[in-house]
Write an enzyme that holds these catalytic residues in place. Structure first.
Site, short mmCIF file in Angstrom:
data_model
loop_
_atom_site.label_atom_id
_atom_site.label_comp_id
_atom_site.label_asym_id
_atom_site.label_seq_id
_atom_site.Cartn_x
_atom_site.Cartn_y
_atom_site.Cartn_z
N GLU A 285 -47.43 23.37 -6.37
CA GLU A 285 -46.26 24.08 -5.81
C GLU A 285 -45.16 23.20 -5.25
O GLU A 285 -44.26 23.69 -4.58
CB GLU A 285 -46.71 25.12 -4.76
CG GLU A 285 -47.59 26.20 -5.37
CD GLU A 285 -47.95 27.36 -4.43
OE1 GLU A 285 -47.74 27.25 -3.21
OE2 GLU A 285 -48.47 28.37 -4.93
N GLU B 237 -51.92 31.51 -10.59
CA GLU B 237 -52.32 31.91 -9.23
C GLU B 237 -51.77 33.29 -8.95
O GLU B 237 -50.60 33.55 -9.18
CB GLU B 237 -51.70 30.98 -8.16
CG GLU B 237 -52.53 29.80 -7.74
CD GLU B 237 -52.01 29.16 -6.45
OE1 GLU B 237 -51.52 29.88 -5.54
OE2 GLU B 237 -52.08 27.93 -6.35
#
Length: 857
Positions: A436, A533
């Site tokens: 991320e 995710e």
């Protein structure tokens, strides 16, 4: 080996005890009874003092050989956690500052017959704070975790398990200790440090070959010549090479051709559900002129992997999917976090249980997430054996990182060590630079002023591209690399490694979380190329919570329940999500109300992730408005690090939540999936099978008030294509209800399955309304009889009415059921219990609690 008993003392010497190595300070204190279970109630905060102190490990040992006889003696640490000064006989032989590195210190001139070794640790918390203070150039956010996590600051300044300073699903326990093997090595000519075998397939000649790489420490002052023989008996392959080792770090790379006979006989390694995980025994023998012979036994697997990013007809952007052995594979699985805050408690059995549970739920992949650790060797060995593919992140997550020279040198050593250690594993199909961090810059999570952003972009490219990627490409040419997750893949590269929107559904992978909308509404979910995710929280079962709490904690609003929730507003979000479709528990007994809440959070989580995952699976073969061709679904997250509310489907200790039972079905190789659009009911046939099948679709409509079906429909000759998702049934819901007289949206439910050709899919269902609005549901009498058959147990369930979300719970008896949380539409159902430890019919009977939706009051 220097494993075993060491002395451990605190900074000022007030605490002194025996400690096991490998191990850490917390578990040593726990073993000696000096602290309670660190996971008990509020102990994560009570025991901060342990991590704030500086601890020293020491021991004496006799050298079991004549030191003068050997040219070189090393003190080798496979893992030190984290910042330490190493002394041998009061001489500093080296320092460590990276948990993920392997350290080898030359002790030739220091070692004696009897030795005293000391490892003086510095608190990771104070080291990280000091590093942050010394970093004058520009700030490196985030400084601290959100207060709700009760964590520690500046974790991005230390090369240590990032989530050990706390995370939104885990406690703060910044450990200190010798967490892996430690030993003395002595040798005179050369010593093998790394050994790896990587398979390649030569398309033109249809032949396999292996790249066998060996890295040595050569201590002789002149080159050493010799012979290396590689033998794979099963493939009738044996080759001998003459080689020469140069002084210093010498490496040998051998290309071993598997002969035509062998190549034809090679059974490739396949992911779970797609074939066998065949491995071949290989012996490599080094016979060097210096006279010492090394024999290396290894297992070699043959498989190829490609990450396909190419234009898709009728869609902007690029595909993003994996081809294994030339076959596109839909990736089904979850995300892996460390199995414990204290790695020395993670045994082979712990790993085996969790990974086997993933495979048993029809998963074929896990993403080893970048905020934890590079897993132990056994983890990857098990994945190789059971066919779990690994998306391997490097250990950087949700933060920006420094790029000063010391830091980069440490990271380069770490990456090179980990790639060399792990690259022989067929299970690893991708290296990914971080978790991320591309998104963190692109979406400006840390509110960096516009004029300053350039500095951070430059740091990003320096760390992940110019350092990590460069090393990965030079060390391992056998598998793909992406710089981040989520990323736009090749598009990110084109935009200078940082895309404007890393969440773009037309490229790469996406992460998606939304806790404020109705999760039963599939239209909210991104029609992405790859979902790496996504998730929703739930509470672990009462038997898991009970072990670390006391009776005053057993309410949803207790201090304990708030303390355990590390995600801001998480407990309320779960209630809101439940309230959309179910009646909230109102029991006057707080413990009953707490247990009802736990049950509903698990039902809700399972139903939400089922909806989202089924959407990703039925989107694999179509493009709608330029979006689709989804080829991966990895929900967040597989396992838990402690007993707390989280996104996991396996509780701490391995117990299956309802989500994990649902995963077994929504990841089934053959599955009918239903969704509704503009009043039309669509059913898709989703298949991971390698052949097309002609099957029968059975659709049954049940009234909530009766165990007799209202009406059934069998559609025969339905073609379910190999490895795709195709529409197999479409009807307006009003027509369907009219055909099944006496049915309304609120009074009926639809179930359906695929059968034929010796195949049977799980039975799936579609709710026509929220269950809080369901009409005709009545409280049922559920009963079960238990019997033993060899080493499994049979539960025969009986119901007097249709029962949604029927759940069997046997408390802390370890094991799993064949199915759970199901919709029971027949009088009788047989469920198998697979125990993980010895139990008995009596034990199971007395522990069994049966719950269905109407037991919640």
């Amino acid at each position: 080996s220097l494993r075993g008993s060491w002395r451990l003392r605190s900074g000022n010497g007030s605490v002194s005890l025996r400690a096991e190595v490998p191990g850490c300070v917390h578990t040593a204190l726990l073993c000696r009874g000096l602290i309670q279970d660190p996971y008990y109630r509020f102990n994560d905060v009570m025991y901060r003092w342990i991590s704030l102190d500086n601890w020293t490990y020491s021991r004496t040992f006799k050298t079991p050989f004549d030191v003068r006889k050997w040219q070189k003696v090393n003190l080798v640490f496979e893992g030190v956690d984290t910042v330490a000064q190493i002394l041998l006989n009061n001489v500093t032989v080296g320092r460590t500052d990276n948990m993920f590195n392997r350290y080898s210190f030359d002790i030739t001139s220091v070692i004696q017959e009897v030795n005293f070794v000391e490892v003086r640790f510095l608190s990771a918390i104070s080291y990280a704070a000091e590093q942050s203070r010394c970093h004058k150039a520009h700030s490196i956010p985030p400084a601290c975790p959100p207060p709700v996590q009760n964590g520690e600051c500046h974790v991005n300044f230390i090369r240590k398990e990032q989530c050990s300073f706390s995370w939104d699903w885990g406690p703060s326990f910044p450990t200190q200790g010798i967490w892996k093997d430690v030993r003395i090595e002595a040798y005179s000519h050369y010593n093998l440090i790394y050994f790896s075998v990587t398979p390649f397939f030569e398309k033109s000649s249809q032949q396999w070959y292996l790249e066998v790489e060996s890295i040595f420490d050569v201590v002789s002052s002149k080159p050493i010549a010799g012979l290396v023989t590689v033998n794979i008996p099963k493939l009738q392959t044996q080759q001998t090479f003459s080689v020469k080792l140069q002084p210093g770090e010498g490496s040998i790379v051998l290309l071993v051709n598997i002969n035509k006979v062998g190549s034809a006989a090679v059974e490739a390694w396949w992911p779970n559900g797609h074939g066998k995980q065949t491995g071949y025994n290989m012996t490599t023998t080094f016979m060097m002129e210096a006279g010492c012979q090394i024999e290396k036994f290894s297992k070699v697997y043959f498989r190829t992997v490609e990450l396909v990013q190419e234009p898709i007809p009728g869609s902007p952007g690029l595909s993003f999917y994996f081809r294994i052995n030339g076959r596109p594979i839909f990736i089904k699985g979850s995300n892996w976090i460390p199995a414990d805050s204290f790695q020395d408690r993670v045994t082979y059995d712990t790993l085996r249980l969790l990974l086997k549970s993933a495979a048993d739920a029809n998963m074929n992949a896990l993403r080893v997430w970048g905020g934890g650790i590079y897993e132990q060797d056994e983890f990857y060995d098990i994945c190789d054996e059971i066919g779990i593919m690994i998306w391997q992140d490097f250990m950087f997550a949700c933060a920006l990182y420094p790029t000063n020279q010391n830091y980069l040198d440490s990271v380069r050593a770490e990456v090179s060590h980990q790639v060399r250690r792990l690259k022989s594993h067929p299970s690893i199909i991708l290296w990914s630079g971080n978790n991320e961090n591309e998104a963190a810059i692109a979406s400006n999570w840390f509110s960096i002023p516009d004029p300053d952003i350039g500095v951070y972009i430059k740091d990003y490219v320096t760390l992940y591209v110019k350092n990590i990627r460069e090393i990965v490409l030079s060390e391992d040419k056998s598998r793909p690399f992406v710089a981040s997750s989520p990323t736009n893949g090749l598009e990110s590269v084109k935009e200078g490694w940082l895309s404007r929107d890393p969440y773009d559904t037309h490229y790469g992978d996406t992460h998606f979380y939304n806790y404020n909308s109705d999760c039963w509404n599939w239209t909210l979910y991104p029609k992405t190329r790859f979902a790496s995710e996504y998730g929703f929280q739930s509470w672990p079962s009462f038997s898991t919570i009970e072990k670390v709490s006391s009776p005053e904690d057993w309410s949803y609003t207790s201090n304990f329940s708030l303390h355990r929730q590390h995600h801001e507003g998480g407990n309320i979000q779960m209630l809101q999500e439940i309230g959309r479709h179910f009646k909230l528990p109102q029991s006057p007994d707080p413990v009953k109300q707490f247990k009802d809440m736990i049950y509903l959070t698990q039902v809700m989580q399972a139903q939400c992730i089922k909806t989202e995952t089924e959407f990703y699976r039925f989107s694999q073969s179509e493009i709608i408005n330029g979006e689709g061709h989804t080829m991966g679904a990895l929900y967040w997250q597989l396992n838990d690090i402690w007993q707390a509310p989280s996104w996991a489907s396996l509780e701490y200790g391995g117990k299956w939540k309802l989500l994990h039972y649902f995963a077994q079905n929504f990841f089934a190789p053959l599955l009918p999936v239903a969704y509704e659009e503009k009043g039309m009911l669509h059913i898709y046939g989703v298949s991971d099978l390698h052949e097309e099948h002609k099957l029968t679709l059975r659709v049954t409509v049940h009234a909530w008030s009766s165990l007799e079906p209202v009406c059934t429909l069998a559609k025969e000759g339905v073609t379910v294509k190999a490895q795709s998702a195709v529409p197999i049934y479409k009807e307006s819901i009003s027509d369907l209800l009219e055909r099944c007289r006496n049915c309304t949206r609120k009074s009926c439910v639809i179930t359906f399955c695929l059968v034929g050709d010796g195949l049977q899919s799980p039975t799936n269902h579609y709710f026509l309304s929220s269950l809080k609005d369901a009409v005709g549901l009545e409280k049922t009498q559920l009963s079960a009889s238990v019997s033993q058959q060899d080493d499994i147990y049979i539960f025969v369930l009986q119901t007097t009415a249709v029962a949604p979300f029927v759940t069997l719970d046997v408390g802390s008896i370890k094991g799993r059921f064949s199915d759970n949380g199901f919709l029971m539409t027949e009088k009788k159902k047989m469920i198998v219990f697979y125990p993980w430890e010895p139990t008995s019919v009596e034990e199971l009977e007395s522990s069994l609690i049966l719950t269905s939706l109407l037991d919640v009051v």
